[in-house]
Design a protein around this motif. Structure first.
Motif, PDB file in Angstrom:
ATOM      1  N   ARG A   1       0.659  -0.849   0.356  1.00  0.00           N
ATOM      2  CA  ARG A   1       0.232   0.095   0.157  1.00  0.00           C
ATOM      3  C   ARG A   1       1.179   1.228  -0.004  1.00  0.00           C
ATOM      4  N   CYS A   2       2.416   1.324   0.911  1.00  0.00           N
ATOM      5  CA  CYS A   2       3.124   2.914   0.621  1.00  0.00           C
ATOM      6  C   CYS A   2       3.495   2.955  -0.704  1.00  0.00           C
ATOM      7  N   LYS A  51      -3.422   7.612  10.763  1.00  0.00           N
ATOM      8  CA  LYS A  51      -4.544   8.208  10.601  1.00  0.00           C
ATOM      9  C   LYS A  51      -3.441   9.776   8.681  1.00  0.00           C
ATOM     10  N   PRO A  59      -2.211   8.873   3.720  1.00  0.00           N
ATOM     11  CA  PRO A  59      -3.357   9.423   2.019  1.00  0.00           C
ATOM     12  C   PRO A  59      -3.767   7.605   2.083  1.00  0.00           C
ATOM     13  N   LEU A  60      -1.777   6.887   1.947  1.00  0.00           N
ATOM     14  CA  LEU A  60      -2.949   5.636   1.209  1.00  0.00           C
ATOM     15  C   LEU A  60      -3.169   4.489   2.040  1.00  0.00           C
ATOM     16  N   ARG A  61      -2.730   5.273   3.561  1.00  0.00           N
ATOM     17  CA  ARG A  61      -3.501   4.195   4.945  1.00  0.00           C
ATOM     18  C   ARG A  61      -2.785   2.588   4.676  1.00  0.00           C
TER      19      ARG A  61
END
Lengths: 135, 402
Positions: free
Chosen positions: A84-85, A124, A127-129
């Motif tokens: 995700r990062c 939080k 942005p991409l959690r």
């Protein structure tokens, strides 16, 4: 001398016992509480930075396990989802512990879980959690 | 000697085109000079991967039996409201749309876990999504309710259509107030606690073609992992801002409207995004090839982070109140160093736009072109340039008679 950040899960039956006091008195360990909560009827959670002589530290941890406290390294509970990062780096100046570093050549963001204090600010703010706290 | 796009395409077809990224061209021009570089290099590829709120997708779901006309009714995709003010079964979903029952900022700062951007990512990832709609019913479209799972593979057309992407330069956001603020530029700590910027700098498409000499309407691009096109100038296109000698603007300037087949795209290049206290958006991957037609265009692509400047803006007061004024100018090399100095204070920096992903996009596009899979297109019209007087105006609010 050893210093580690650990997560302690207390079963409900131990909620009224002075366990951290014993770590100090009986095992001569220093502690710094990073996070703590007790859920009624469910037990408690304590995130600690624990320091002391190697032998004392080991004996202190053995004591905790013996009485039924679940002990885990903090790094096991703070996870970066690498799929995700995107390595954008917006987390870097947000982290109060300086746990994120940009590699100057590739601009990739490295997460140093040994510096993480489990405050959860990045979770939080990402942005991409991509950051997860699992306790 | 000047080249044409047609000549470059002939080389691409033969597998002979020399293609480099906007990072690689910097060294080539520095070492060999712009004249030699312009002769040797045919295409420079750029890339960017950042949150772009003016994004969305339209699609056609096909007719149900009996038929329903969503136009004039209401429709939701995974509980996110979609715009249904078209014909019977066309809808448009915007990146910032939120479910009706999302708490938004009622408990401040809101988390904004799922919105239009996330639904677009899920759709592209091939997941089934719930479409729910209500309509008023007509003689030709009698049905009043619809609830069904949909999947991108069954949609007739699914098109990403983003009215404003690929901003040419952007502000550096800081917070002069004494409380944390939550903005589309991320979480900003009080008293200049951090400075957030959002650009790929020397790899960014429009910073490599600052005066829009090659990128225009009809330019074929990498969009979200598939092939797309520049279809217009982006909304808020503002080429008239001050520029440096190298042509680059020192503030937010040009922008692109882009469009492409959503079915070709991939979720890693179209990522649902949550900005705490602000809302949802979509992080979009865009890569644009720049044909090296002459020395001037080649020189533009050799721009470095040190030569691109932007403005530091206070998001606690100046930005929300629409007050003009910059706290200072910095270049992207300073921003990328990890700290800048403003108001006498050293401030750590963070980028909302991923440089490693921008590099990856520029390299993917480079490979597509080298393999002969991707030909360059001649723009059918150019974007309004710096000398056209085209500008971005604020709203003129006027009282409404009641």
């Amino acid at each position: 001398m050893i210093t580690k950040r650990i997560v302690l899960h207390f079963p409900h039956r131990l909620a009224d016992q002075p366990i951290v006091y014993k770590l100090v008195k009986d095992y001569d360990l220093e502690f710094n509480i990073l996070k703590a909560y007790i859920a009624p009827e469910k037990g408690g959670l304590l995130v600690l930075e624990l320091s002391g002589e190697d032998k004392n530290y080991e004996q202190g941890i053995q004591y905790l396990k013996r009485i039924g406290v679940k002990v885990q390294a903090l790094s096991q509970d703070i996870i970066r989802n690498d799929r995700r990062c995107s390595h954008c780096s917006v987390c870097v100046p947000i982290c109060p512990a300086g746990a994120f570093l940009v590699e100057p050549l590739t601009r990739e963001v490295h997460f140093d879980d040994s510096k993480c204090i489990a405050c959860g600010v990045c979770v939080k703010a990402c942005p991409l959690r991509a950051m997860e706290v699992r306790f | 000697m000047a080249k044409t796009i047609k000549e470059i395409n002939e080389k691409i077809k033969k597998g002979e085109a020399v293609v480099v990224t906007a990072e690689e061209i910097i060294d080539i021009v520095e070492k060999q000079g712009v004249k030699k570089a312009a002769q040797k290099v045919d295409v420079v590829t750029t890339g960017t991967f950042g949150p772009m709120c003016s994004s969305g997708a339209y699609f056609n779901i096909g007719h149900a039996k009996p038929k329903i006309k969503l136009g004039g009714g209401r429709a939701y995709l995974n509980d996110v409201p979609v715009y249904a003010g078209f014909a019977a079964v066309d809808v448009y979903i915007g990146a910032t749309a939120l479910p009706d029952d999302d708490p938004r900022n009622k408990v401040f700062p809101g988390e904004f876990r799922y919105g239009g951007g996330h639904a677009i990512e899920d759709l592209v990832a091939g997941k089934d999504l719930k479409l729910a709609a209500t309509a008023y019913g007509t003689d030709c479209y009698p049905r009043k309710e619809l609830e069904t799972l949909i999947n991108i593979k069954d949609l007739n057309e699914a098109v990403l259509f983003n009215p404003r992407n690929s901003y040419q330069n952007y502000n550096v956001a800081v917070n002069l107030s004494d409380r944390v603020i939550y903005t589309y530029m991320g979480t900003l700590k009080p008293n200049l606690g951090n400075a957030n910027y959002c650009s790929a700098g020397q790899l960014s498409p429009l910073l490599n073609d600052p005066c829009y000499k090659s990128i225009g309407i009809g330019t074929r691009i990498f969009l979200g992992g598939g092939v797309g096109y520049v279809v217009w100038q982006g909304t808020q296109h503002n080429p008239s801002v001050p520029r440096k000698e190298n042509g680059t603007p020192c503030a937010p300037a040009g922008a692109l409207a882009v469009l492409g087949d959503l079915k070709q795209m991939r979720p890693e290049w179209l990522a649902g995004t949550s900005m705490q206290g602000y809302g949802t958006t979509l992080t979009v991957g865009i890569g644009i090839p720049i044909p090296i037609l002459n020395e001037e265009i080649c020189q533009y692509t050799a721009v470095k982070d040190d030569d691109i400047y932007t403005q530091i803006v206070d998001y606690s007061e100046a930005y929300p109140q629409g007050k003009k004024g910059s706290l200072g100018e910095v270049d992207y090399a300073q921003l990328k160093s990890g700290k800048i100095v403003t108001q006498g204070k050293e401030v750590p920096t963070g980028n909302l736009s991923s440089y490693p992903k921008a590099v990856e996009i520029a390299n993917i596009l480079k490979e597509w072109i080298k393999k002969g899979d991707f030909l360059l297109s001649e723009p059918v019209a150019y974007l309004p340039g710096p000398d056209t007087g085209y500008t971005f105006n604020p709203l003129k609010e006027r009282p409404v008679q009641k």
